[in-house]
Write an enzyme that holds these catalytic residues in place. Sequence first.
Site, PDB file in Angstrom:
ATOM      1  N   CYS A  86       7.904 -55.822 -18.244  1.00 16.69           N
ATOM      2  CA  CYS A  86       8.551 -57.128 -18.106  1.00 16.69           C
ATOM      3  C   CYS A  86       9.582 -57.295 -19.222  1.00 16.69           C
ATOM      4  O   CYS A  86       9.277 -57.055 -20.394  1.00 16.69           O
ATOM      5  CB  CYS A  86       7.462 -58.189 -18.194  1.00 16.69           C
ATOM      6  N   GLU A  87      10.778 -57.696 -18.865  1.00 16.74           N
ATOM      7  CA  GLU A  87      11.831 -57.832 -19.888  1.00 16.74           C
ATOM      8  C   GLU A  87      11.623 -59.038 -20.791  1.00 16.74           C
ATOM      9  O   GLU A  87      12.237 -59.138 -21.844  1.00 16.74           O
ATOM     10  CB  GLU A  87      13.215 -57.898 -19.239  1.00 16.74           C
ATOM     11  N   HIS A  88      10.744 -59.959 -20.415  1.00 23.51           N
ATOM     12  CA  HIS A  88      10.532 -61.155 -21.236  1.00 23.51           C
ATOM     13  C   HIS A  88       9.538 -60.928 -22.370  1.00 23.51           C
ATOM     14  O   HIS A  88       9.689 -61.494 -23.449  1.00 23.51           O
ATOM     15  CB  HIS A  88      10.055 -62.316 -20.358  1.00 23.51           C
ATOM     16  N   HIS A  89       8.501 -60.118 -22.134  1.00 23.24           N
ATOM     17  CA  HIS A  89       7.474 -59.897 -23.156  1.00 23.24           C
ATOM     18  C   HIS A  89       7.225 -58.415 -23.438  1.00 23.24           C
ATOM     19  O   HIS A  89       6.412 -58.085 -24.284  1.00 23.24           O
ATOM     20  CB  HIS A  89       6.151 -60.541 -22.724  1.00 23.24           C
ATOM     21  N   GLN A 127      10.455 -58.609 -11.563  1.00 26.76           N
ATOM     22  CA  GLN A 127      10.123 -58.127 -10.227  1.00 26.76           C
ATOM     23  C   GLN A 127      11.200 -58.469  -9.206  1.00 26.76           C
ATOM     24  O   GLN A 127      11.498 -57.670  -8.321  1.00 26.76           O
ATOM     25  CB  GLN A 127       8.769 -58.709  -9.795  1.00 26.76           C
ATOM     26  N   HIS A 155       1.091 -58.890 -13.166  1.00 30.06           N
ATOM     27  CA  HIS A 155       1.868 -59.003 -14.399  1.00 30.06           C
ATOM     28  C   HIS A 155       0.936 -59.298 -15.567  1.00 30.06           C
ATOM     29  O   HIS A 155       0.297 -60.349 -15.593  1.00 30.06           O
ATOM     30  CB  HIS A 155       2.906 -60.125 -14.265  1.00 30.06           C
ATOM     31  N   CYS A 157       1.775 -60.091 -18.461  1.00 33.17           N
ATOM     32  CA  CYS A 157       2.254 -61.243 -19.234  1.00 33.17           C
ATOM     33  C   CYS A 157       1.628 -62.541 -18.710  1.00 33.17           C
ATOM     34  O   CYS A 157       1.540 -63.515 -19.441  1.00 33.17           O
ATOM     35  CB  CYS A 157       3.782 -61.325 -19.220  1.00 33.17           C
TER      36      CYS A 157
END
Length: 194
Positions: A86-89, A127, A155, A157
């Site tokens: 995941c690019e956020h976490h 995703q 996910h 996250c």
Amino acid sequence: MDLQAFTPNPDKTKAIEEHISALIALIGEDTEREGLLRTPHRVGNAMQFLTKGYNEDPDAILRSALFEEDYKQMVVVKDIDFYSLCEHHMLPFFGRAHIAYIPNGKVTGLSKIARVVDVYARRLQIQERLTTDIKDCIQRTLNPLGVMVVIEAEHLCMQMRGVQKQHSLTTTSDFMGAFTRPETREEFLRLIRS
């Protein structure tokens, strides 16, 4: 690229090592503890493998096994396992991709479709973009009469932090061409459920 053939770049490993050592110290761990001595090096190598999709060309992969064929029915490759970050976490998300296309004079090797999934999954992702990237690559390279991609993923996250909802599943889809017809979409969905 064969999974066994992957070789990390030593210069990148060294650069990542320095940052990981600093991170380990920042979270309050002892970087000299026996169990952590080689961790920065291992993470440096692992991160290069987990993001190797940046160095691969998915269009070239599909073109490497492109064949003229007058088949005009749906081709479905389902249950393609994938792992991404995941690019956020930068936590993992993983699941299965289901892909269908209706050829327009050209087909590709079935394993190439699975490899395209891996190329895009091995990048920092969300995703929704992963779903669209795969669809767009197949459309751009094969120019089929239609293409549809459905991805189901868990996910970490969401499961390990934040709302901590275990066993939650996210489903995304994207389609074009012949799959804009509800009956064609429904046929694909029936095939992936069977």
